[in-house]
Scaffold this active site. Sequence first.
Site, PDB file in Angstrom:
ATOM      1  N   TYR A  63      16.451 -45.535  22.592  1.00 32.04           N
ATOM      2  CA  TYR A  63      15.497 -45.937  23.630  1.00 32.04           C
ATOM      3  C   TYR A  63      15.263 -47.446  23.630  1.00 32.04           C
ATOM      4  CZ  TYR A  63      13.904 -41.402  25.359  1.00 32.04           C
ATOM      5  OH  TYR A  63      13.824 -40.187  25.977  1.00 32.04           O
ATOM      6  N   LYS A 111      22.905 -35.979  14.044  1.00 33.05           N
ATOM      7  CA  LYS A 111      24.333 -35.703  14.241  1.00 33.05           C
ATOM      8  C   LYS A 111      25.105 -36.554  13.234  1.00 33.05           C
ATOM      9  CE  LYS A 111      26.606 -34.117  17.345  1.00 33.05           C
ATOM     10  NZ  LYS A 111      27.515 -32.933  17.279  1.00 33.05           N
ATOM     11  N   ASP A 131      22.887 -30.307  17.699  1.00 30.28           N
ATOM     12  CA  ASP A 131      23.403 -29.341  18.686  1.00 30.28           C
ATOM     13  C   ASP A 131      23.201 -27.910  18.199  1.00 30.28           C
ATOM     14  OD1 ASP A 131      25.284 -29.834  16.685  1.00 30.28           O
ATOM     15  OD2 ASP A 131      27.021 -29.618  18.000  1.00 30.28           O
ATOM     16  N   ASP A 150      13.504 -35.936  22.499  1.00 23.30           N
ATOM     17  CA  ASP A 150      13.235 -35.812  23.931  1.00 23.30           C
ATOM     18  C   ASP A 150      13.825 -34.512  24.461  1.00 23.30           C
ATOM     19  OD1 ASP A 150      12.411 -36.667  26.528  1.00 23.30           O
ATOM     20  OD2 ASP A 150      14.486 -37.265  26.933  1.00 23.30           O
ATOM     21  N   ASP A 177      11.904 -30.552  25.259  1.00 28.53           N
ATOM     22  CA  ASP A 177      11.910 -29.854  26.556  1.00 28.53           C
ATOM     23  C   ASP A 177      12.383 -28.410  26.381  1.00 28.53           C
ATOM     24  OD1 ASP A 177      10.967 -32.033  27.971  1.00 28.53           O
ATOM     25  OD2 ASP A 177      12.496 -31.907  29.543  1.00 28.53           O
TER      26      ASP A 177
END
Length: 374
Positions: free
Chosen positions: A142, A193, A226, A250, A254
């Site tokens: 970000y 990751k 993932d 983020d 959701d």
Amino acid sequence: MTTHKLLLLPGDGIGPDVMTEVKSVLAWIEKAGLAGFELEEDLVGGAAFDAHGKAISDDAMALAQAADAVLFGAVGGPKWDDVPYDVRPEAGLLRLRKDMELFANLRPAICYGALADSSSLKREIVEDLDILIVRELTGGVYFGEPKEIIDLGNGQQRGIDTQIYDTYEIERITRVAFDMARTRNGKVTSMEKRNVMKSGVLWNQIVTRVHAEEFSDMELDHMLADAGAMQLVRRPKQFDVIVTDNLFGDVLSDIAAMLTGSLGMLPSASLGAPDALTGRRKSLYEPVHGSAPDIAGSGNANPIAMISSLAMALRYSLDMGDTASLIEKAIANVLDQGIRTADIYTDGMTKVGTHGMGAAILSELDSLSEGTEA
Ligand code: IPM
Ligand code: MG
């Protein structure tokens, strides 16, 4: 009676709609004699751009820095699709996070039993779900530099974002995750990751070390982000606290939000480090849902995430945990009574609008507090 300084930043879209209901709850708290509030209100996002040509003014930033807590609605909408990148509505929120150093974003995902049928997943997978995502909020891709689009001079352009994490950033968010886990079920799952990203390798190492040195009485698991996303929809109740970076947080939050039935249900808290002298953390509280421009002003938005965000502010910034619990109980009771906004409506329930839901929560607060006095 203590007086708390709050800054309200309703923002764009449904932000002002849901903030109106929060003002009623604040008035209720004052009338009940539980606390006093000194309220300031200012513009952020597209509303601030329209007024000042900036996504947040320096004056509003100063109010935010001085407040005991900031309550934030939502920003953005198609109206501002073409404004310059630096002053787009989201830049206001990102500046608040960065300038106030709100590095720890707490996103609880709780599935109220009464809402288990509103989730797109089966009831048995989500019923009574209670997990907490701890998202790093001031670092990573970000904010990493360089962040630009450059001209390669051969008719090609190159878009660049930079994922950066330093040791101290990973250490402090890990500590917040374990501090939270201690008040819950004592289990943290870290997601990155490390199989493709150097920042993921470092993240994994630091979380492992901080756990071993400071929190070895609690449980730590690692998951690739993932695989974690997949597990969140497969068997979400395996998690207690999830700690992850800004971008994965983020996306994962959701996903977690939809497990609970609607994005309209999820509050969040963004906290800075405790002040060395006063112990006070700078803080901002916002619903996870966005500005939902399609229903703005229609009176159909769900105010529960915004009102729950106020409850989090009472608990984490204003030392009013009992009042926070009272509000959360009122919300649960209203849902048990079958009262629903459109986003969580199912057959046979009573459909209400934004204000109807706010009023139902206030009247439940009245009943609950009469119960306490009796
Ligand atoms: C969130 C939002 C923001 C983010 C946007 C509005 C900048 O999606 O808080 O999750 O990406 O962090
Ligand atoms: Mg988001």
